[in-house]
Every structure is written in structure tokens, then in C-alpha cells.
Write a protein that holds these residues in place. Structure first.
Motif, PDB file in Angstrom:
ATOM      1  N   GLY A   1       0.804  -1.213   0.000  1.00 57.13           N
ATOM      2  CA  GLY A   1       0.000   0.000   0.000  1.00 57.13           C
ATOM      3  C   GLY A   1       0.837   1.263   0.000  1.00 57.13           C
ATOM      4  O   GLY A   1       0.456   2.278  -0.597  1.00 57.13           O
ATOM      5  N   GLY A   2       1.995   1.214   0.667  1.00 60.86           N
ATOM      6  CA  GLY A   2       2.892   2.366   0.659  1.00 60.86           C
ATOM      7  C   GLY A   2       3.367   2.696  -0.740  1.00 60.86           C
ATOM      8  O   GLY A   2       3.450   3.871  -1.126  1.00 60.86           O
ATOM      9  N   GLY A   3       3.670   1.673  -1.532  1.00 54.92           N
ATOM     10  CA  GLY A   3       4.077   1.903  -2.914  1.00 54.92           C
ATOM     11  C   GLY A   3       2.955   2.493  -3.746  1.00 54.92           C
ATOM     12  O   GLY A   3       3.161   3.446  -4.514  1.00 54.92           O
ATOM     13  N   PHE A   4       1.743   1.950  -3.587  1.00 56.84           N
ATOM     14  CA  PHE A   4       0.609   2.471  -4.354  1.00 56.84           C
ATOM     15  C   PHE A   4       0.275   3.908  -3.943  1.00 56.84           C
ATOM     16  O   PHE A   4      -0.110   4.728  -4.778  1.00 56.84           O
ATOM     17  CB  PHE A   4      -0.607   1.568  -4.175  1.00 56.84           C
ATOM     18  N   MET A   5       0.438   4.234  -2.662  1.00 53.86           N
ATOM     19  CA  MET A   5       0.185   5.606  -2.221  1.00 53.86           C
ATOM     20  C   MET A   5       1.203   6.555  -2.826  1.00 53.86           C
ATOM     21  O   MET A   5       0.853   7.665  -3.280  1.00 53.86           O
ATOM     22  CB  MET A   5       0.220   5.706  -0.696  1.00 53.86           C
ATOM     23  N   ALA A   6       2.473   6.157  -2.846  1.00 52.43           N
ATOM     24  CA  ALA A   6       3.500   6.983  -3.484  1.00 52.43           C
ATOM     25  C   ALA A   6       3.170   7.191  -4.956  1.00 52.43           C
ATOM     26  O   ALA A   6       3.364   8.284  -5.503  1.00 52.43           O
ATOM     27  CB  ALA A   6       4.870   6.331  -3.333  1.00 52.43           C
TER      28      ALA A   6
END
Length: 413
Positions: free
Chosen positions: A270-275
Motif C-alpha cells: 500500500g505504501g508503494g501504491f500511495m506513493a
């Protein structure tokens, strides 16, 4: 440090549609990247099964991890020689087949010496896949968004296996079933999506037009971002390797810790998708600084060894930061890498961090306790932020110089 959106055009032309920036390419290349990260992501389960099947000790498992990381890093480094010269589909197919062959060869129950070679070759195959994915996403005209998507999607195959293997596969089909499932996952992620992966790069033509002076001016930004990535990953791996032991010191059961880490793995995606969704809307430096502060707060909570709640919140904050931070460090690296080659060294950063982080942390824990490991990890994140900030500052200075030069040329016309 606010990033000027005009900086987006540096290093790559966006005057025409970029063949990389398509959903189909993002998904296909993201799955290839997932194939490259698959063995690293399922390593705890794989090593646990190997230890039980072959009666291996911690030192032997450590040697196997070293072999895999050496293969991963050396092929990532060697990719500079061929990743722009050989068909991307051919690289992915051959590398995936190498990993599949090595995984299936373990079914024959080889000796430890053979296992060492097998892990080195499997690591080499995954390293080639990861370096290839770094190169593909590095060709994007929006690298922060591209790498955010890549880092998010590449986590999904590993997270899926972390859930399926211990629950649905190993209780029914055992050790051999686990190996066959890993091989099938490599086939589905490393080979099946290749029809949607471009055969070659369109960036080579653009890079050939860049002057030597322009390339030299951008190179320090690339190296600063590489340093930031390496230092950050070293600190991350220093704690990641001991998260299970940290949970046990908090008084949690193995099943509970496994569930938390599986959820944390998904949150990491999720951190990657948020970035990817944020991109450069808030500039380059501010989002990264905020997430680094959140990660430091997570380290403080993990260091409390107080309760289930502090462990969960700390682990979530810590794991969420990983893909988010790497999306930005890899993104600026890709944008200013005029040659398009150095971005593949992201694979070397991953393997080096995985090799050195746990070794340094283990030594610190033995000498000074877990607090020293948390301090080391936090210090690495702060140093990475400083290096990244220097890269952003230099990119802004370069942009201003190029704008001034352009204005001076126009004034003389």
C-alpha cells in the motif's frame, strides 16, 4: 525543498506518448518485478522448510542466504552490460526459467554443496529479473509514480504465497508442493505477462542525443539517490530480519507474529501504491520526510516491547515506509540517469542491504542489545533522507541553470 514540476522534463522527453506509461505495461512489468523479488519475499518460509527437510543449522542457512544475495547482486551489476542490448522479453524468459529449474532441482534432495550453488544461481536469475524491471520502470516519464506502482505490485505475489504456502499448500502437499507452487508462481509472474512487456527500450535514442556535459551534470544526482537507497535498505533489513524475535520479546505467539507480518507485508504494498498516487503533487522532499518521521515513530514503538498494540502499530509504520521511500529514491535516480543504465543498480542496493543490514544489526544486538539495532536503523533512514535531500537540491539547481541558459539563448535570437 519544493520540487518544480517543470523538472519533470529533465532526462526524458514527454512530447510524445511514452510506451512505458501504459497500464498494461505497468502491470506486466510489475509482475516481472514480483518474480524478481519472490524468493526474497518467501525466504523465511523457504529456509524453514529447508532446515526441516535437510537438517540445516543457522550457519548453513546463513551461507545459503549469502549465496543467493551474491548471485542477486552480481547479476544486477552485470546487467549494465546487456540490459539495453538484449531483448527484454528474452531476458525475462531465460531468467525465469533459470529460477524455475533451480527450484525444481531441489526436489531431488541435493547435498548442501549443491544447494549452495542452486541458491546462487536462483539468486542470479531473480537479480536479472529485478534489474530488468528497474530498467523498464526507469524509462517512465513519471518515474516516482511508476516506481510506486512497481514496488506495490511486486509485493503481491510474495504476500500471496506467504498466506497460501503455510495454510493451503504445505499441510496437504508438503515440501515438494511448496517448491512446485513457487515454480508455478515464477511461471505466472516472470513469463506469462511478457506479451505486454516491450521488447526493447525507446529511451536509447533519447539518451544518445544527450551531450556529455548534460550527462555529467546529472550523474551526481543519480549517485546520491543510489546512496540514499542503499543506506535506507541497509537500515530496513537490519530490523526486518529480527521482527519475529522482537515480537516474541513482546510476548506474542508465533502465529500472531506471522499474521501481523503478513498484514504488514500487504501494507508495505500500500505504501508503494500511495506513493504512485501522490507522485510529485507535494514535491519530492516533503512526502519522503513525513514518511521517514512516521517510520522513526514506528521504531520507537517497536523498541518498547510493551504490548500487542505497540508492536502492531510500530510494525505497520515501519513496513509502510519501505516501498514509499524507495519509490522516490528510485524515481529521481531514473529521471536523471541519462544513459538509462545506472537505474538497474537498484537491484544491487537491494542485495547489498539484505546482506549487510542483518549482519551489522546482529553484531550490535549481541554487543549492546536491541536498542542499538533500532538506533542504527533510524540513523540509516536519517542519513538516507539527507542524501536524498542533497539530490533534490542539486536537481533544482540544475533545472535553474538550464532555464537561465535557455533564457539567455532566446534573448540573443
Amino acid at each position: 525543498m519544493n520540487h518544480d514540476k517543470n523538472n519533470k522534463g529533465l532526462g526524458m522527453s514527454s512530447s510524445k506518448a511514452n510506451p512505458i506509461d501504459k497500464v498494461s505495461v505497468y502491470v506486466a512489468a510489475g509482475l516481472v518485478s514480483g518474480a524478481g523479488a519472490l524468493l526474497l519475499n518467501v525466504l523465511p518460509l523457504l529456509f524453514g522448510a529447508l532446515a526441516e527437510k535437510f537438517g540445516l543449522g543457522e550457519n548453513q542457512l546463513g551461507n545459503l542466504a549469502l549465496a543467493m544475495n551474491l548471485g542477486f547482486g552480481l547479476l544486477g551489476l552485470a546487467s549494465l552490460l546487456w540490459v539495453r542490448r538484449v531483448s527484454w522479453r528474452l531476458i525475462a524468459a531465460l531468467s525465469s526459467l533459470l529460477v524455475i529449474a533451480m527450484v525444481l532441482y531441489v526436489v531431488s534432495e541435493p547435498t548442501f554443496e549443491s544447494l549452495f550453488v542452486i541458491m546462487a544461481l536462483a539468486g542470479a536469475g531473480t537479480g536479472a529479473l529485478y534489474a530488468l524491471a528497474m530498467t523498464i520502470f526507469g524509462d517512465s516519464a513519471q518515474p516516482e509514480r511508476a516506481f510506486g506502482f512497481k514496488l506495490g505490485l511486486e509485493t503481491v505475489p510474495g504476500a500471496t504465497l506467504l498466506v497460501l504456502l503455510p495454510v493451503a499448500v504445505m499441510p496437504v502437499w508438503g515440501f515438494h508442493g511448496m517448491l512446485l507452487t513457487i515454480a508455478l508462481a515464477m511461471l505466472l509472474t516472470g513469463i506469462a505477462p511478457l506479451l505486454w512487456v516491450p521488447a526493447r527500450s525507446a529511451r536509447v535514442v533519447e539518451a544518445s542525443r544527450a551531450s556529455g556535459q548534460a550527462s555529467a551534470a546529472r550523474r551526481p544526482i543519480v549517485w546520491l539517490s543510489l546512496v540514499a537507497s542503499l543506506v535506507f535498505l541497509t537500515g530496513i533489513m537490519a530490523v526486518w530480519a529480527f521482527l519475529e524475535l522482537i515480537g516474541k520479546k513482546t510476548g506474542l505467539s508465533g502465529d500472531t507474529i506471522g499474521a501481523v507480518l503478513a498484514v504488514g507485508f500487504i501494507i508495505n504494498a500500500g505504501g508503494g501504491f500511495m506513493a504512485s498516487s501522490i507522485g510529485l503533487k507535494a514535491g519530492r522532499f516533503v512526502p519522503l520526510a513525513v514518511i521517514i518521521l512516521a517510520q522513526l515513530a514506528g521504531l520507537v514503538l517497536l523498541a518498547q516491547f510493551g504490548s500487542f498494540a505497540t508492536y502492531v502499530i510500530g510494525a505497520v509504520l515501519f513496513l509502510f515506509s519501505i516501498n514509499f521511500v524507495l519509490a522516490y529514491t528510485f524515481g529521481i535516480m531514473a529521471e536523471f540517469d541519462v544513459s538509462g543504465k545506472l537505474v538497474a543498480l537498484g537491484a544491487l542496493c537491494l542485495s547489498a542491504g539484505a546482506a549487510f543490514g542483518p549482519a551489522i544489526s546482529g553484531l550490535l544486538i549481541e554487543q549492546f542489545g536491541y536498542t542499538a539495532a533500532f538506533i542504527f536503523s533510524g540513523a540509516c533512514s536519517v542519513l538516507a533522507l539527507i542524501a536524498y535531500g542533497a539530490a533534490v537540491l542539486r536537481s533544482q539547481q540544475l533545472l535553474r541553470r538550464e532555464q537561465d541558459a535557455g533564457g539567455l539563448v532566446l534573448s540573443r535570437l
